[in-house]
Design a protein around this motif. Structure first.
Motif, PDB file in Angstrom:
ATOM      1  N   ILE A  34      85.606  21.738 105.315  1.00 57.41           N
ATOM      2  CA  ILE A  34      85.563  21.913 103.860  1.00 57.41           C
ATOM      3  C   ILE A  34      86.432  23.129 103.532  1.00 57.41           C
ATOM      4  CG2 ILE A  34      84.065  22.134 101.831  1.00 57.41           C
ATOM      5  CD1 ILE A  34      81.724  21.204 103.588  1.00 57.41           C
ATOM      6  N   ARG A  43      78.852  21.379  98.583  1.00 61.83           N
ATOM      7  CA  ARG A  43      79.206  20.372  99.593  1.00 61.83           C
ATOM      8  C   ARG A  43      78.433  20.583 100.898  1.00 61.83           C
ATOM      9  NH1 ARG A  43      83.667  17.136  98.741  1.00 61.83           N
ATOM     10  NH2 ARG A  43      84.814  17.522  96.811  1.00 61.83           N
ATOM     11  N   ARG A  46      74.961  19.301 100.386  1.00 60.16           N
ATOM     12  CA  ARG A  46      74.950  17.837 100.471  1.00 60.16           C
ATOM     13  C   ARG A  46      75.024  17.378 101.928  1.00 60.16           C
ATOM     14  NH1 ARG A  46      76.666  13.403  97.261  1.00 60.16           N
ATOM     15  NH2 ARG A  46      75.965  14.654  95.494  1.00 60.16           N
ATOM     16  N   ALA A 100      80.049  14.786 100.702  1.00 62.93           N
ATOM     17  CA  ALA A 100      80.128  16.196 101.087  1.00 62.93           C
ATOM     18  C   ALA A 100      81.530  16.610 101.504  1.00 62.93           C
ATOM     19  CB  ALA A 100      79.146  16.476 102.219  1.00 62.93           C
TER      20      ALA A 100
END
Length: 200
Positions: A34, A43, A46, A100
């Motif tokens: 990420i 994210r 999630r 995510a």
């Protein structure tokens, strides 16, 4: 400050996910998966909520550490022979993982494939994730979670396995009896360290 450890339930998933997102906000593996700062916390929440709700919590070995009713740490363990998600579980995980990771979902798949190839075949307890909220570090939450999981493994005379995504955490895990067995290099990504602990 008394620390209590108990088995997590589905009702604990939001708090568990929030704690782990805070714990892994600067983790090299998740910075790679990420990379965009915007919405990283959301994210991560999630990602961990998906893993906990559909895979780890139903296995019955995920634990949370609390003080005064506030969740400050979490550890997701898989019992021997149950660390790999089955086909149905994988299908349930997929939408949450895609939400995510977004356009970096391929990196998540690459991580999964690479670490699965390196995963030991010998039956063991697998510590998939352990983390403490930043504000609670040094309060004994991680130690309590680790000891509870290892006591269970030792009671079964079973080894334990984990992958450290931070090199500086290796010495912490070594204090509990883990030893580095290999480096796992994610193609075009970071390195993680496989660690094994013999039963005591």
């Amino acid at each position: 400050m008394a620390v209590t450890v108990r088995t997590a339930t589905r009702r604990d998933v939001p708090a568990l996910a929030s704690v782990l997102a805070d714990a892994f906000i600067d983790d090299p593996l998740f910075l790679w998966m990420i990379p965009e700062d915007r919405h990283r916390v959301r994210r991560l929440e999630r990602f961990f909520a998906t893993d906990a709700r559909h895979h780890m919590v139903p296995l019955g070995a995920t634990a949370i550490a609390e003080s005064d009713g506030v969740v400050a740490g979490a550890a997701m363990w898989a019992p021997p022979g149950r660390w790999r998600a089955g086909t149905w579980t994988s299908l349930r995980l997929l939408p949450g993982y895609i939400a995510a990771l977004g356009r970096y979902s391929g990196r998540g798949k690459l991580l999964e494939e690479t670490t699965e190839k390196a995963h030991p075949e010998e039956p063991h307890w697998y510590l998939a994730t352990i983390g403490t909220a930043a504000a609670a570090r040094g309060g004994g939450f991680g130690k309590a979670l680790m000891q509870a999981g290892l006591d269970r493994a030792d009671a079964e005379h079973a080894p334990a396995y984990l992958e450290s995504s931070k090199e500086r955490n290796i010495s912490y895990y070594e204090r509990f009896g883990f030893e580095v067995t290999r480096e796992i290099v994610i193609p075009d990504g970071p390195t993680v360290w496989a660690m094994w602990r013999k039963p005591r």
